[in-house]
Design a protein around this motif. Structure first.
Motif, short mmCIF file in Angstrom:
data_model
loop_
_atom_site.label_atom_id
_atom_site.label_comp_id
_atom_site.label_asym_id
_atom_site.label_seq_id
_atom_site.Cartn_x
_atom_site.Cartn_y
_atom_site.Cartn_z
N LYS A 116 1.14 7.25 3.63
CA LYS A 116 0.49 8.55 3.83
C LYS A 116 1.50 9.68 3.57
N ALA A 139 0.84 -1.20 0.00
CA ALA A 139 0.00 0.00 0.00
C ALA A 139 0.88 1.25 0.00
N GLY A 174 -6.23 0.94 0.34
CA GLY A 174 -4.81 1.11 0.62
C GLY A 174 -4.08 2.00 -0.36
N GLU A 175 -4.78 2.47 -1.38
CA GLU A 175 -4.20 3.36 -2.38
C GLU A 175 -5.03 4.65 -2.39
N TYR A 176 -4.72 5.56 -3.31
CA TYR A 176 -5.41 6.85 -3.31
C TYR A 176 -5.75 7.28 -4.73
N ARG A 192 -8.74 10.57 -2.38
CA ARG A 192 -9.67 9.75 -1.62
C ARG A 192 -9.05 8.36 -1.49
N ALA A 193 -9.03 7.84 -0.27
CA ALA A 193 -8.46 6.51 -0.03
C ALA A 193 -9.34 5.44 -0.66
N LEU A 229 1.78 10.31 -0.19
CA LEU A 229 0.58 11.01 -0.64
C LEU A 229 0.65 12.49 -0.26
#
Length: 106
Positions: A5, A2, A25-27, A21-22, A8
């Motif tokens: 944070k 993943a 585990g990814e965005y 937006r999560a 990101l």
């Protein structure tokens, strides 16, 4: 693996108007409310719009996850001017977000 944070936040700090937006585990990344790409396994991947492809002609195409369409890998995520240029150019080419249907409970 993943995305972190921290990675990101590094991407988001580089461009105003960019949000995330999560998702599992990814965005997913949004620019002006439109989906432009995402952060997958600590990689910035963008939709291969004509302008993004023109601005990143040598960018490798990678899959964000198995079964997905290939996306453009942004290798130089520290070039903030390029990122802003990419998102601005892509915005005009991307469809408007779909309106959510209102559910009325009975």
């Amino acid at each position: 693996m993943a995305s972190s944070k921290e990675y990101l936040e590094f991407i988001l700090d580089g461009c105003s108007g960019l949000s995330a937006r999560a998702m599992m585990g990814e965005y997913v990344l949004y620019y002006g409310g439109k989906v432009v790409g995402g952060v997958y396994d600590n990689r910035l991947l963008l939709k291969p719009t004509p302008s993004a492809t023109a601005l990143l002609p040598d960018a490798p195409r990678e899959l964000p996850y198995e079964g997905a369409k290939p996306m453009l890998l942004v290798e130089d995520v520290e070039d903030r001017d390029l990122l802003v240029k990419l998102f601005d150019a892509m915005y005009e080419e991307l469809p408007e977000p779909k309106k959510k249907k209102q559910i009325i409970a009975r």
